[in-house]
Design a protein around this motif. Structure first.
Motif, PDB file in Angstrom:
ATOM      1  N   VAL A  49      32.512  58.269  40.556  1.00 51.88           N
ATOM      2  CA  VAL A  49      33.754  58.348  41.228  1.00 51.88           C
ATOM      3  C   VAL A  49      34.426  56.836  41.492  1.00 51.88           C
ATOM      4  O   VAL A  49      33.893  56.063  42.014  1.00 51.88           O
ATOM      5  N   TYR A  50      35.957  56.888  40.867  1.00 55.48           N
ATOM      6  CA  TYR A  50      36.319  55.606  41.217  1.00 55.48           C
ATOM      7  C   TYR A  50      37.686  55.405  41.962  1.00 55.48           C
ATOM      8  O   TYR A  50      38.219  56.840  42.060  1.00 55.48           O
ATOM      9  N   MET A  51      37.999  54.685  42.565  1.00 55.76           N
ATOM     10  CA  MET A  51      39.209  54.705  43.322  1.00 55.76           C
ATOM     11  C   MET A  51      39.827  53.306  43.008  1.00 55.76           C
ATOM     12  O   MET A  51      39.491  52.286  42.710  1.00 55.76           O
ATOM     13  N   THR A  52      41.370  53.450  43.309  1.00 53.75           N
ATOM     14  CA  THR A  52      42.256  52.306  43.054  1.00 53.75           C
ATOM     15  C   THR A  52      41.784  51.317  44.060  1.00 53.75           C
ATOM     16  O   THR A  52      41.482  51.720  45.243  1.00 53.75           O
ATOM     17  N   LEU A  53      42.190  50.056  43.952  1.00 54.59           N
ATOM     18  CA  LEU A  53      42.106  49.076  45.004  1.00 54.59           C
ATOM     19  C   LEU A  53      43.228  49.283  46.388  1.00 54.59           C
ATOM     20  O   LEU A  53      44.284  49.853  45.811  1.00 54.59           O
ATOM     21  N   PRO A  54      42.588  48.954  47.443  1.00 55.29           N
ATOM     22  CA  PRO A  54      43.472  49.005  48.495  1.00 55.29           C
ATOM     23  C   PRO A  54      44.720  48.302  48.375  1.00 55.29           C
ATOM     24  O   PRO A  54      44.704  47.270  47.720  1.00 55.29           O
ATOM     25  N   PRO A  55      45.857  48.665  48.842  1.00 54.61           N
ATOM     26  CA  PRO A  55      47.054  47.743  49.068  1.00 54.61           C
ATOM     27  C   PRO A  55      46.784  46.404  49.409  1.00 54.61           C
ATOM     28  O   PRO A  55      45.941  46.283  50.390  1.00 54.61           O
ATOM     29  N   ASP A  56      47.271  45.451  48.927  1.00 60.62           N
ATOM     30  CA  ASP A  56      47.335  43.926  49.161  1.00 60.62           C
ATOM     31  C   ASP A  56      45.857  43.431  48.815  1.00 60.62           C
ATOM     32  O   ASP A  56      45.326  42.461  49.512  1.00 60.62           O
ATOM     33  N   PHE A  57      45.216  44.124  48.106  1.00 60.10           N
ATOM     34  CA  PHE A  57      43.814  43.501  47.818  1.00 60.10           C
ATOM     35  C   PHE A  57      43.833  43.209  46.235  1.00 60.10           C
ATOM     36  O   PHE A  57      44.064  43.910  45.358  1.00 60.10           O
ATOM     37  N   GLY A  58      43.584  41.831  46.155  1.00 63.60           N
ATOM     38  CA  GLY A  58      43.376  41.476  44.824  1.00 63.60           C
ATOM     39  C   GLY A  58      44.759  40.829  44.224  1.00 63.60           C
ATOM     40  O   GLY A  58      45.664  40.635  45.057  1.00 63.60           O
ATOM     41  N   ARG A  59      45.043  40.370  43.003  1.00 62.15           N
ATOM     42  CA  ARG A  59      45.957  40.028  42.600  1.00 62.15           C
ATOM     43  C   ARG A  59      47.126  40.978  42.379  1.00 62.15           C
ATOM     44  O   ARG A  59      46.743  42.022  42.029  1.00 62.15           O
ATOM     45  N   LYS A  60      48.535  40.541  42.021  1.00 62.46           N
ATOM     46  CA  LYS A  60      49.557  41.090  41.700  1.00 62.46           C
ATOM     47  C   LYS A  60      49.326  41.860  40.129  1.00 62.46           C
ATOM     48  O   LYS A  60      48.785  41.059  39.320  1.00 62.46           O
ATOM     49  N   GLY A  61      49.310  42.962  39.886  1.00 60.68           N
ATOM     50  CA  GLY A  61      49.373  43.767  38.525  1.00 60.68           C
ATOM     51  C   GLY A  61      47.743  43.819  38.371  1.00 60.68           C
ATOM     52  O   GLY A  61      47.396  44.027  37.210  1.00 60.68           O
ATOM     53  N   GLU A  62      46.813  43.795  39.383  1.00 60.22           N
ATOM     54  CA  GLU A  62      45.512  44.049  39.301  1.00 60.22           C
ATOM     55  C   GLU A  62      44.990  45.200  38.747  1.00 60.22           C
ATOM     56  O   GLU A  62      45.582  46.582  39.004  1.00 60.22           O
ATOM     57  N   THR A  63      44.296  45.516  37.642  1.00 60.62           N
ATOM     58  CA  THR A  63      43.719  46.840  37.043  1.00 60.62           C
ATOM     59  C   THR A  63      42.314  47.187  37.160  1.00 60.62           C
ATOM     60  O   THR A  63      42.035  48.164  36.818  1.00 60.62           O
ATOM     61  N   ARG A  64      41.769  46.376  37.977  1.00 58.93           N
ATOM     62  CA  ARG A  64      40.186  47.069  38.313  1.00 58.93           C
ATOM     63  C   ARG A  64      40.293  47.884  39.327  1.00 58.93           C
ATOM     64  O   ARG A  64      41.394  48.271  40.046  1.00 58.93           O
ATOM     65  N   VAL A  65      39.127  48.530  39.326  1.00 53.12           N
ATOM     66  CA  VAL A  65      38.803  49.838  40.322  1.00 53.12           C
ATOM     67  C   VAL A  65      37.755  49.586  40.862  1.00 53.12           C
ATOM     68  O   VAL A  65      36.993  48.830  40.530  1.00 53.12           O
ATOM     69  N   CYS A  66      37.571  50.198  41.899  1.00 56.00           N
ATOM     70  CA  CYS A  66      36.371  50.441  42.965  1.00 56.00           C
ATOM     71  C   CYS A  66      35.435  51.702  42.470  1.00 56.00           C
ATOM     72  O   CYS A  66      35.981  52.772  42.124  1.00 56.00           O
ATOM     73  N   LYS A  67      34.182  51.376  42.189  1.00 60.00           N
ATOM     74  CA  LYS A  67      33.113  52.589  41.997  1.00 60.00           C
ATOM     75  C   LYS A  67      32.484  52.927  43.490  1.00 60.00           C
ATOM     76  O   LYS A  67      31.800  51.972  44.222  1.00 60.00           O
ATOM     77  N   LEU A  68      32.727  54.198  43.673  1.00 57.29           N
ATOM     78  CA  LEU A  68      32.448  54.616  44.925  1.00 57.29           C
ATOM     79  C   LEU A  68      30.619  54.590  45.049  1.00 57.29           C
ATOM     80  O   LEU A  68      30.134  55.679  44.104  1.00 57.29           O
ATOM     81  N   HIS A  69      29.972  54.405  45.986  1.00 62.92           N
ATOM     82  CA  HIS A  69      28.268  54.691  45.940  1.00 62.92           C
ATOM     83  C   HIS A  69      28.172  55.553  47.203  1.00 62.92           C
ATOM     84  O   HIS A  69      27.069  56.172  47.164  1.00 62.92           O
ATOM     85  N   LYS A  70      28.980  55.664  47.999  1.00 66.84           N
ATOM     86  CA  LYS A  70      29.026  56.826  49.212  1.00 66.84           C
ATOM     87  C   LYS A  70      30.376  57.615  49.191  1.00 66.84           C
ATOM     88  O   LYS A  70      31.478  56.897  48.792  1.00 66.84           O
TER      89      LYS A  70
END
Length: 351
Positions: A49-70
């Motif tokens: 399961v992947y989720m988008t990065l929280p607001p104001d996290f990372g650079r502008k236009g960031e395309t990476r996502v977070c993979k959930l472990h829990k």
């Protein structure tokens, strides 16, 4: 989990104590309550399961996502994964899951009887051996972060008062909160919730200006029927007009509040000195609904002298005779009795 299960769960545990299941009297059946902190965060994910990065996290236009472990709160499968994790842990501790109600777990060994009833992250723990209860708490504490609330006194807005004579369930605080919210604390009380021959229709009167207030009030009254069977029929009638409530419907709801004002502490008493015998009564009001011509089923079921289950509901089909309506009512009652017998069997009581 139905709240009816919570009622007769307490009744059956009290009855078993009174009928010699424990070594002394009814007080030897211990009732405790637990609360699991951040329950959904304990769930394990079986898929990526992947989720988008929280607001104001990372650079502008960031395309990476977070993979959930829990699992996280807000995840669709979070509640399911939490229950699977809890069920797996309890089965390792030799608890058996009830097939009649999956939120009920029972363990019986060496004369020790322990039962758990679960509602999301709230747990009722009941047993005839205090040491076994403490061992169960210790086991769960090793698996999850728990808050031990001690003896059961208040559960989901229901006050639990216990003595040698039995258990009393009431929602006095909740009833007073409803009256205060609507401004009826100073209203004149009345002796019955609804006129006997009152007939409310979908097209009676004018629309009320604030339908959401009516829906909120009726929704709270529905929760109040957990320990108030005397309100069941009146609330059943009022709940049919939630989509487009009118002035007569609102006036009928306010009358129910005036009735609640008379006895806000009214509740259910579950004595310990009655027999463990199911007794049911049912009836049907043929073609009660003037809009759909459908009949209304009503039943109440007693365990000994304790009322543990009741219902008032419009039948799903139109009955062409009063006899047909009665048989449908009887069938609905029999289904509930069958379910209760399975619950009794899981709790070690042969009916």
């Amino acid at each position: 989990m139905e709240y009816g299960l919570f009622r007769h769960f307490l009744q059956e545990r009290s009855q078993m104590a009174a009928n010699g299941y424990t070594r002394s009297n009814s007080n030897s059946m211990h009732l405790h309550q637990l609360d699991v902190n951040n329950a959904f965060l304990h769930g394990d994910l079986d898929e990526d399961v992947y989720m988008t990065l929280p607001p104001d996290f990372g650079r502008k236009g960031e395309t990476r996502v977070c993979k959930l472990h829990k699992s996280l709160y807000g995840l669709k499968q979070a509640s399911r994964q939490w229950f699977i994790k809890l069920t797996t842990a309890l089965k390792r501790a030799n608890f058996k899951q009830s097939k009649a109600d999956y939120s009920l777990f029972v363990r019986s060994q060496d004369g020790k009887f322990t039962t758990l009833l679960i509602y999301v992250n709230d747990v009722i723990l009941v047993g005839n051996n205090l040491q076994d209860i403490e061992d169960t708490k210790s086991f769960l504490r090793d698996q999850f972060k728990l808050k031990d609330l001690g003896q059961l006194k208040y559960f989901l807005g229901i006050k639990v008062a216990r003595s040698n004579k039995g258990i009393v369930l009431s929602q006095r605080k909740y009833a007073l909160e409803i009256l205060e919210d609507v401004g009826y604390l100073g209203a004149k009380p009345i002796s019955f919730p609804m006129e006997q021959n009152l007939s409310l229709g979908k097209f009676d009167g004018d629309y009320i200006s604030d339908p959401s207030s009516y829906r909120r009030l009726v929704g709270r009254l529905i929760y109040l029927t957990i320990t108030r069977p005397d309100l069941t029929y009146a609330v059943h009638v009022l709940s049919q007009f939630m989509d487009k409530p009118r002035v007569p419907h609102q006036e009928a709801a306010y009358r129910v509040l005036r009735y609640v004002k008379q006895t806000p502490g009214q509740g259910i008493f579950l004595p310990t000195d009655s027999s463990i015998q199911l007794n049911a009564f049912c009836d049907a009001d043929w073609a009660r609904c003037h809009n759909t011509r459908r009949s209304v089923t009503g039943y109440c079921i007693f365990l000994g002298s304790s009322l543990i289950s009741w219902k008032s509901k419009k039948q799903t089909t139109i009955s062409r005779s009063s006899a047909e309506a009665e048989y449908r009512s009887m069938a609905a009652t029999y289904c509930q009795i069958t379910w209760l017998k399975y619950i009794l069997q899981d709790l070690g009581i042969q009916h």
